[in-house]
Design a protein around this motif. Structure first.
Motif, PDB file in Angstrom:
ATOM      1  N   LEU A   1      11.741  -0.462 -10.399  1.00 41.67           N
ATOM      2  CA  LEU A   1      11.325  -1.490 -11.357  1.00 41.67           C
ATOM      3  C   LEU A   1      11.578  -2.892 -10.823  1.00 41.67           C
ATOM      4  O   LEU A   1      10.958  -3.853 -11.262  1.00 41.67           O
ATOM      5  CB  LEU A   1      12.030  -1.291 -12.714  1.00 41.67           C
ATOM      6  N   ASP A   2      12.487  -3.031  -9.835  1.00 43.96           N
ATOM      7  CA  ASP A   2      12.757  -4.343  -9.238  1.00 43.96           C
ATOM      8  C   ASP A   2      11.756  -4.741  -8.153  1.00 43.96           C
ATOM      9  O   ASP A   2      11.782  -5.885  -7.706  1.00 43.96           O
ATOM     10  CB  ASP A   2      14.172  -4.386  -8.629  1.00 43.96           C
ATOM     11  N   PHE A   3      10.934  -3.808  -7.685  1.00 45.62           N
ATOM     12  CA  PHE A   3      10.014  -4.210  -6.612  1.00 45.62           C
ATOM     13  C   PHE A   3       8.582  -3.715  -6.764  1.00 45.62           C
ATOM     14  O   PHE A   3       7.684  -4.268  -6.127  1.00 45.62           O
ATOM     15  CB  PHE A   3      10.566  -3.824  -5.227  1.00 45.62           C
ATOM     16  N   ILE A   4       8.331  -2.725  -7.603  1.00 39.84           N
ATOM     17  CA  ILE A   4       6.955  -2.220  -7.743  1.00 39.84           C
ATOM     18  C   ILE A   4       6.036  -3.322  -8.278  1.00 39.84           C
ATOM     19  O   ILE A   4       4.907  -3.493  -7.807  1.00 39.84           O
ATOM     20  CB  ILE A   4       6.893  -0.971  -8.654  1.00 39.84           C
ATOM     21  N   GLY A   5       6.532  -4.115  -9.233  1.00 45.79           N
ATOM     22  CA  GLY A   5       5.723  -5.198  -9.790  1.00 45.79           C
ATOM     23  C   GLY A   5       5.322  -6.211  -8.730  1.00 45.79           C
ATOM     24  O   GLY A   5       4.162  -6.628  -8.667  1.00 45.79           O
ATOM     25  N   ILE A   6       6.261  -6.579  -7.878  1.00 42.62           N
ATOM     26  CA  ILE A   6       5.977  -7.546  -6.811  1.00 42.62           C
ATOM     27  C   ILE A   6       5.033  -6.926  -5.785  1.00 42.62           C
ATOM     28  O   ILE A   6       4.108  -7.572  -5.307  1.00 42.62           O
ATOM     29  CB  ILE A   6       7.289  -8.012  -6.142  1.00 42.62           C
ATOM     30  N   ALA A   7       5.259  -5.658  -5.474  1.00 39.66           N
ATOM     31  CA  ALA A   7       4.374  -4.973  -4.530  1.00 39.66           C
ATOM     32  C   ALA A   7       2.949  -4.921  -5.083  1.00 39.66           C
ATOM     33  O   ALA A   7       1.977  -5.081  -4.348  1.00 39.66           O
ATOM     34  CB  ALA A   7       4.896  -3.561  -4.253  1.00 39.66           C
ATOM     35  N   GLU A   8       2.866  -4.730  -6.392  1.00 42.06           N
ATOM     36  CA  GLU A   8       1.563  -4.668  -7.052  1.00 42.06           C
ATOM     37  C   GLU A   8       0.879  -6.040  -7.006  1.00 42.06           C
ATOM     38  O   GLU A   8      -0.280  -6.157  -6.616  1.00 42.06           O
ATOM     39  CB  GLU A   8       1.782  -4.174  -8.496  1.00 42.06           C
ATOM     40  N   GLU A   9       1.608  -7.086  -7.374  1.00 37.75           N
ATOM     41  CA  GLU A   9       1.028  -8.441  -7.394  1.00 37.75           C
ATOM     42  C   GLU A   9       0.580  -8.882  -6.009  1.00 37.75           C
ATOM     43  O   GLU A   9      -0.423  -9.558  -5.858  1.00 37.75           O
ATOM     44  CB  GLU A   9       2.069  -9.456  -7.891  1.00 37.75           C
ATOM     45  N   SER A  10       1.366  -8.537  -5.001  1.00 36.14           N
ATOM     46  CA  SER A  10       1.094  -9.043  -3.658  1.00 36.14           C
ATOM     47  C   SER A  10       0.112  -8.162  -2.894  1.00 36.14           C
ATOM     48  O   SER A  10      -0.326  -8.540  -1.812  1.00 36.14           O
ATOM     49  CB  SER A  10       2.396  -9.123  -2.877  1.00 36.14           C
ATOM     50  N   GLY A  11      -0.183  -6.990  -3.437  1.00 36.85           N
ATOM     51  CA  GLY A  11      -1.090  -6.087  -2.741  1.00 36.85           C
ATOM     52  C   GLY A  11      -0.382  -5.136  -1.791  1.00 36.85           C
ATOM     53  O   GLY A  11      -0.993  -4.210  -1.263  1.00 36.85           O
ATOM     54  N   LEU A  12       0.922  -5.360  -1.547  1.00 36.24           N
ATOM     55  CA  LEU A  12       1.665  -4.460  -0.654  1.00 36.24           C
ATOM     56  C   LEU A  12       1.725  -3.039  -1.193  1.00 36.24           C
ATOM     57  O   LEU A  12       1.995  -2.093  -0.454  1.00 36.24           O
ATOM     58  CB  LEU A  12       3.086  -4.984  -0.445  1.00 36.24           C
ATOM     59  N   ILE A  13       1.461  -2.875  -2.484  1.00 37.11           N
ATOM     60  CA  ILE A  13       1.488  -1.551  -3.103  1.00 37.11           C
ATOM     61  C   ILE A  13       0.483  -0.604  -2.432  1.00 37.11           C
ATOM     62  O   ILE A  13       0.684   0.615  -2.431  1.00 37.11           O
ATOM     63  CB  ILE A  13       1.197  -1.638  -4.631  1.00 37.11           C
ATOM     64  N   VAL A  14      -0.572  -1.174  -1.836  1.00 36.32           N
ATOM     65  CA  VAL A  14      -1.573  -0.320  -1.196  1.00 36.32           C
ATOM     66  C   VAL A  14      -0.954   0.412   0.000  1.00 36.32           C
ATOM     67  O   VAL A  14      -1.079   1.629   0.133  1.00 36.32           O
ATOM     68  CB  VAL A  14      -2.818  -1.146  -0.789  1.00 36.32           C
ATOM     69  N   GLN A  15      -0.241  -0.342   0.826  1.00 36.30           N
ATOM     70  CA  GLN A  15       0.445   0.264   1.979  1.00 36.30           C
ATOM     71  C   GLN A  15       1.595   1.156   1.543  1.00 36.30           C
ATOM     72  O   GLN A  15       1.774   2.254   2.045  1.00 36.30           O
ATOM     73  CB  GLN A  15       1.071  -0.843   2.830  1.00 36.30           C
ATOM     74  N   LEU A  16       2.394   0.620   0.636  1.00 38.79           N
ATOM     75  CA  LEU A  16       3.550   1.383   0.154  1.00 38.79           C
ATOM     76  C   LEU A  16       3.083   2.680  -0.515  1.00 38.79           C
ATOM     77  O   LEU A  16       3.645   3.750  -0.284  1.00 38.79           O
ATOM     78  CB  LEU A  16       4.369   0.535  -0.826  1.00 38.79           C
ATOM     79  N   GLY A  17       2.026   2.555  -1.310  1.00 39.03           N
ATOM     80  CA  GLY A  17       1.497   3.714  -2.022  1.00 39.03           C
ATOM     81  C   GLY A  17       0.956   4.770  -1.071  1.00 39.03           C
ATOM     82  O   GLY A  17       1.084   5.970  -1.332  1.00 39.03           O
ATOM     83  N   GLU A  18       0.360   4.337   0.032  1.00 40.03           N
ATOM     84  CA  GLU A  18      -0.121   5.319   1.013  1.00 40.03           C
ATOM     85  C   GLU A  18       1.061   6.068   1.630  1.00 40.03           C
ATOM     86  O   GLU A  18       1.019   7.288   1.793  1.00 40.03           O
ATOM     87  CB  GLU A  18      -0.952   4.636   2.109  1.00 40.03           C
ATOM     88  N   TRP A  19       2.113   5.324   1.918  1.00 41.70           N
ATOM     89  CA  TRP A  19       3.324   5.979   2.456  1.00 41.70           C
ATOM     90  C   TRP A  19       3.889   6.984   1.438  1.00 41.70           C
ATOM     91  O   TRP A  19       4.241   8.107   1.792  1.00 41.70           O
ATOM     92  CB  TRP A  19       4.380   4.921   2.833  1.00 41.70           C
ATOM     93  N   VAL A  20       3.949   6.574   0.188  1.00 38.00           N
ATOM     94  CA  VAL A  20       4.474   7.450  -0.870  1.00 38.00           C
ATOM     95  C   VAL A  20       3.635   8.729  -0.954  1.00 38.00           C
ATOM     96  O   VAL A  20       4.162   9.846  -0.965  1.00 38.00           O
ATOM     97  CB  VAL A  20       4.492   6.725  -2.238  1.00 38.00           C
ATOM     98  N   LEU A  21       2.318   8.549  -1.007  1.00 36.83           N
ATOM     99  CA  LEU A  21       1.418   9.692  -1.141  1.00 36.83           C
ATOM    100  C   LEU A  21       1.580  10.664   0.026  1.00 36.83           C
ATOM    101  O   LEU A  21       1.742  11.880  -0.153  1.00 36.83           O
ATOM    102  CB  LEU A  21      -0.028   9.178  -1.222  1.00 36.83           C
ATOM    103  N   ARG A  22       1.557  10.117   1.248  1.00 33.59           N
ATOM    104  CA  ARG A  22       1.662  10.979   2.432  1.00 33.59           C
ATOM    105  C   ARG A  22       3.016  11.681   2.494  1.00 33.59           C
ATOM    106  O   ARG A  22       3.099  12.862   2.832  1.00 33.59           O
ATOM    107  CB  ARG A  22       1.404  10.164   3.711  1.00 33.59           C
ATOM    108  N   SER A  23       4.069  10.964   2.171  1.00 38.56           N
ATOM    109  CA  SER A  23       5.405  11.581   2.206  1.00 38.56           C
ATOM    110  C   SER A  23       5.548  12.647   1.123  1.00 38.56           C
ATOM    111  O   SER A  23       6.183  13.683   1.345  1.00 38.56           O
ATOM    112  CB  SER A  23       6.493  10.528   2.004  1.00 38.56           C
ATOM    113  N   ALA A  24       4.979  12.371  -0.041  1.00 35.73           N
ATOM    114  CA  ALA A  24       5.108  13.313  -1.159  1.00 35.73           C
ATOM    115  C   ALA A  24       4.364  14.615  -0.857  1.00 35.73           C
ATOM    116  O   ALA A  24       4.906  15.709  -1.078  1.00 35.73           O
ATOM    117  CB  ALA A  24       4.587  12.676  -2.443  1.00 35.73           C
ATOM    118  N   VAL A  25       3.157  14.527  -0.353  1.00 37.73           N
ATOM    119  CA  VAL A  25       2.412  15.767  -0.082  1.00 37.73           C
ATOM    120  C   VAL A  25       3.020  16.515   1.103  1.00 37.73           C
ATOM    121  O   VAL A  25       3.014  17.745   1.131  1.00 37.73           O
ATOM    122  CB  VAL A  25       0.878  15.559   0.086  1.00 37.73           C
TER     123      VAL A  25
END
Ligand code: C2E
Ligand code: CA
Ligand code: CA
Ligand code: CA
Length: 276
Positions: free
Chosen positions: A74-98
């Motif tokens: 909750l301390d960084f997802i919002g900032i990642a979302e606003e800045s667009g970094l969530i796209v990269q971070l989210g790809e890492w999350v998805l790949r690691s999770a699967v």
């Protein structure tokens, strides 16, 4: 009054300035953290409420900051979302999770949180399909947790709908996260390729103390079932919570009563021990 007013303005500007600086610093640190590999996933079991059997795990991201320690999402997802970094971070999350889920016995699934900006980024459907193929995981073992705001936003609705359809047709299941907290205009749901809803923790928190909240929760669960959606209740902390939710016909649950989010190695042990 004038001076205090001026003082307020100054203090306001100072805090605003500090906040902007903090966000800029956090943004820079986040960018660096992706490069440095400072993120980890933890996995929280989702269980069948009646038998306690683990059906899947939700993947939750943690930032192991070198000096701040573990930073909660909750301390960084919002900032990642606003800045667009969530796209990269989210790809890492998805790949690691699967990749983690590929080690678990079937049909144990992994649920991945997808923020609206990540879903809207070009090529999201292809990314999901490549991630599954690369990990060798069947599509029906992935659940994507999306929010009502993605479905009900005012842009791109046709494209989002057709991408959800494509994912759903390929076997990926779709869950509505934080169900009940958003627009709660349920009429849209029956025409969407959605399989589950996650009843927000804020509802679960009040069922043991407030009969009217419990009635509301029963109503929400009943409505979800009418729409042929399965329900996962979040934030189950007590045996009373579990009993009441079973009484409300809720099938699945997640919460500290069953297990806290755990490291990948522990999730693997958890699910193989449960199966034996
Ligand atoms: P969420 O998707 O609603 O996730 C459930 C949150 O409730 C998690 O917090 C989980 O640790 C916590 N929780 C589970 N059971 C209990 C319980 O019994 N009691 C209490 N008090 N809490 C419980 P967490 O991990 O801090 O995540 C917070 C939010 O951050 C998530 O809420 C989700 O919206 C977001 N998030 C986490 N990981 C990701 C990610 O990889 N991508 C995106 N886009 N968002 C993420
Ligand atoms: Ca979630
Ligand atoms: Ca929630
Ligand atoms: Ca509670």
């Amino acid at each position: 009054a004038k001076t205090s007013g001026k003082g307020r303005v100054c203090r306001y500007e100072a805090t605003l300035h500090t906040r902007i600086l903090e966000r800029l610093q956090l943004h820079a640190a986040l960018d660096q953290a992706i490069t440095n590999g400072e993120f980890r996933l933890v996995f929280q079991p989702v269980v069948a409420l009646d038998t306690g059997r683990t059906c899947g795990f939700e993947a939750l991201v943690r930032w192991l900051h070198p000096s701040r320690g573990t930073v909660p999402p909750l301390d960084f997802i919002g900032i990642a979302e606003e800045s667009g970094l969530i796209v990269q971070l989210g790809e890492w999350v998805l790949r690691s999770a699967v990749a983690a889920a590929a080690q678990w016995p079937g049909p144990t699934y992994v649920a991945v949180n997808v923020s609206p900006r990540q879903f809207r980024a070009p090529g999201f459907v292809g990314l999901v399909q490549r991630a599954l193929a690369d990990a060798g995981l069947a599509a029906d073992r992935l659940v994507l947790e999306i929010t009502e705001s993605l479905l009900l936003g005012d842009r791109d609705q046709d494209r989002i709908r057709s991408e959800l359809d494509a994912l759903h047709r390929s076997g990926v299941r779709i869950a509505i996260d934080d169900f009940g907290t958003g627009y709660s205009s349920l009429s849209y749901l029956h025409q969407m390729p959605v399989d589950l809803v996650k009843l927000d923790k804020s509802f679960v928190d009040t069922i043991t103390t407030s009969p009217s909240q419990y009635d509301l929760v029963k109503g929400i669960i009943g409505l979800a079932h009418t729409l042929r959606l399965a329900v996962v209740a979040e934030g189950i902390e007590t045996e009373d919570d579990r009993k009441l939710l079973i009484g409300a016909a809720c099938e699945f649950g997640q919460g500290f009563l069953f297990a806290r989010p755990m490291a990948a190695a522990d999730a693997l042990t958890w699910v193989t021990a449960a199966g034996s």
